[in-house]
Design an enzyme around this catalytic site. Structure first.
Site, PDB file in Angstrom:
ATOM      1  N   HIS A 195      -4.449  18.873  11.294  1.00 42.64           N
ATOM      2  CA  HIS A 195      -5.004  18.244  12.498  1.00 42.64           C
ATOM      3  C   HIS A 195      -4.044  17.112  12.850  1.00 42.64           C
ATOM      4  CE1 HIS A 195      -8.643  19.612  10.314  1.00 42.64           C
ATOM      5  NE2 HIS A 195      -9.220  19.757  11.485  1.00 42.64           N
ATOM      6  N   ASP A 224      -4.336  14.140  10.680  1.00 47.84           N
ATOM      7  CA  ASP A 224      -3.966  14.308   9.258  1.00 47.84           C
ATOM      8  C   ASP A 224      -2.535  13.875   9.015  1.00 47.84           C
ATOM      9  OD1 ASP A 224      -6.405  15.634   8.967  1.00 47.84           O
ATOM     10  OD2 ASP A 224      -5.489  17.622   9.176  1.00 47.84           O
TER      11      ASP A 224
HETATM   12  C1  XLS Z   1     -14.706  22.328   9.385  1.00 46.52           C
HETATM   13  C2  XLS Z   1     -13.655  23.228   9.843  1.00 46.52           C
HETATM   14  C3  XLS Z   1     -12.314  22.575  10.151  1.00 46.52           C
HETATM   15  C4  XLS Z   1     -11.445  23.490  10.966  1.00 46.52           C
HETATM   16  C5  XLS Z   1     -10.288  22.811  11.614  1.00 46.52           C
HETATM   17  O1  XLS Z   1     -15.761  22.762   8.963  1.00 46.52           O
HETATM   18  O2  XLS Z   1     -13.531  24.245   8.893  1.00 46.52           O
HETATM   19  O3  XLS Z   1     -11.701  22.157   8.994  1.00 46.52           O
HETATM   20  O4  XLS Z   1     -10.957  24.560  10.202  1.00 46.52           O
HETATM   21  O5  XLS Z   1     -10.705  21.778  12.423  1.00 46.52           O
END
Ligand code: XLS
Ligand code: CA
Ligand code: CA
Length: 431
Positions: free
Chosen positions: A98, A101
């Site tokens: 993200h 991140d």
């Molecule tokens: C959360 C989601 C997230 C997505 C990406 O539950 O799995 O991590 O994969 O935003």
């Protein structure tokens, strides 16, 4: 170097007792003419592997990581090196992130953009001397307090604009880094209180947002796949992208079905009351199986635990769907984290290795089972090859004709399903 005492993980075969080796994942081995590494394109998730420090609603962080430095930008640079080293040691070629991140968020979006540019330069630099690449990127539109009531479904248009600005940049950097996909997971796109929700307004705004994303993707010439990731609940009580079929219906309603595919996560499937393979099946049948978030939940806990996938039955049934789909467009992302109490750096390796091996074994077993299952299914429906069956299947009959046909026939029994036989055969191949 962050993982000093760890050598590159190698394939040693199933007799190996070395926990730091692959027993089933042989990247070069071919199955149905395609290398294992190409069937999977496994990726490491930034947020779980580098950013997760073991915080939960009941307690503080439990993990001290060597890349956590006092200056946030220094930390961000250190994480880039850590990610490349980690992927290289595991022999994996992809990672996912993200926006928040990889680089610290600024006070304004302008500052966040600047931070992102600096870190993206560093990622590009590392990419020059490495095989490691970006699988997909995404924007975090759920952690910051501004998104507490949604991003593209917020009651505040300025929040909507902020979300749009984040996605714009995240798409651009995903494109610059040649990502294979871009994911939209609607973390706060849903409701907690239906009576206080203008459902029509939120739905329209959400659809327009997705349209803008796909327009911008085309404008900048991003060739990757746009992916929507379904999840039924958590953090909101009800999320709009509930499951495969509800997302597909939404995309069709707004004429967006050519623009998006799905990223199916195992843990989200079970939260929706489905199996992982159910979600894969319906994505596949609608030509929407774009990518996979490989993990598992815990049915007794009942929330999104994001554990490493180790259940070989599940990976086998999942790989049956993937084989039928002739692979996925993007890849298999380990959206999985070590448990809060598993605090060693080595645990990150054990988690990934066992997930990778569980999928590799699943692929091998599914490949052997496929002709057997297919034959049983074909037999089960073989009567649809006769005249009556064909007429029904082709939509060439009607209620009058059918009632005329069946008028004096006794129809009392259908042939046995043979589920127990199938289950026995599956175990024969499993052990
Ligand atoms: C959360 C989601 C997230 C997505 C990406 O539950 O799995 O991590 O994969 O935003
Ligand atoms: Ca996910
Ligand atoms: Ca999840």
């Amino acid at each position: 170097m962050f993982f000093k005492n760890i050598d590159k993980i190698k394939y040693e075969g199933e007799k190996s007792q070395n926990p730091l080796s692959y027993r089933y994942y042989d990247p070069e081995e071919e199955i149905k003419g395609k290398k294992m590494k190409d069937w999977f394109k496994f990726s490491v998730a930034y947020w779980h592997t580098l950013n997760n420090k073991g915080m939960d609603p009941f307690g503080s962080p439990t993990m001290n990581r060597p890349w956590d430095l006092s200056d946030p930008l220094d930390s961000a640079y250190a994480k880039v090196d850590a990610m490349f080293e980690f992927c290289e040691k595991l022999g994996l070629e992809y990672f996912t992130f993200h926006d928040v991140d990889i680089a610290p968020e600024g006070e304004t979006i302008r500052e966040s953009y600047k931070n992102l540019d600096k870190v993206v330069d560093k990622i590009k630099e590392n990419m020059k001397s490495s095989k490691v690449k970006l699988l997909w990127g995404t924007a975090n539109l759920f952690s910051h307090p501004r998104y507490a009531q949604g991003a593209a479904t917020s009651p505040n248009p300025e929040v909507y604009a902020y979300a749009a600005a984040q996605v714009k940049k995240a798409l651009e950097i995903t494109n610059e880094l040649n990502g294979l996909g871009y994911v939209l997971w609607g973390g706060r796109e849903g409701y907690d209180n239906l009576l206080l929700t203008n459902s029509e307004l939120e739905e329209k705004n959400f659809a327009n947002f997705l349209k803008m994303v796909s327009d911008y993707k085309n404008k900048i010439g991003f060739n990757g796949v746009l992916l929507i990731e379904p999840k039924p609940k958590e953090p909101t009580k009800h999320q709009y992208d509930y499951d495969s079929l509800s997302v597909i219906a939404f995309l069709k309603k707004y004429g967006l079905d050519n623009d998006y595919k799905l990223n199916i996560e195992a843990n989200h499937a079970t939260l929706a009351g489905h199996t992982f393979s159910h979600e894969l099946r319906y994505a596949r049948l609608n030509n929407k199986l774009g990518s996979i978030d490989a993990n598992r939940g815990d049915l007794l806990l009942g929330w999104d635990t994001d554990q490493f996938p180790t259940n070989v039955y599940e990976t086998t049934f999942a790989m049956y769907e993937v084989l039928k789909n002739n692979g996925v467009d993007v890849g298999f992302n380990f959206d999985a984290k070590v448990r809060r109490a598993s605090t060693d750096l080595l645990d990150l390796f054990y988690g990934h290795i066992s997930g990778i091996d569980a999928f590799a074994l699943g692929l091998r077993i599914a490949n052997k089972l496929m002709p057997i299952i297919d034959e049983m299914v074909e037999k089960r429906y073989e009567k649809f090859n006769n005249d009556l069956g064909k007429e029904i299947l082709n939509g060439e009959t009607n209620l009058e004709k059918l009632s005329e046909y069946i008028m004096d026939k006794k129809v009392e029994k259908v042939e046995s399903l043979k589920q127990e036989l199938l289950e026995l055969i599956i175990n024969m191949h499993m052990f």
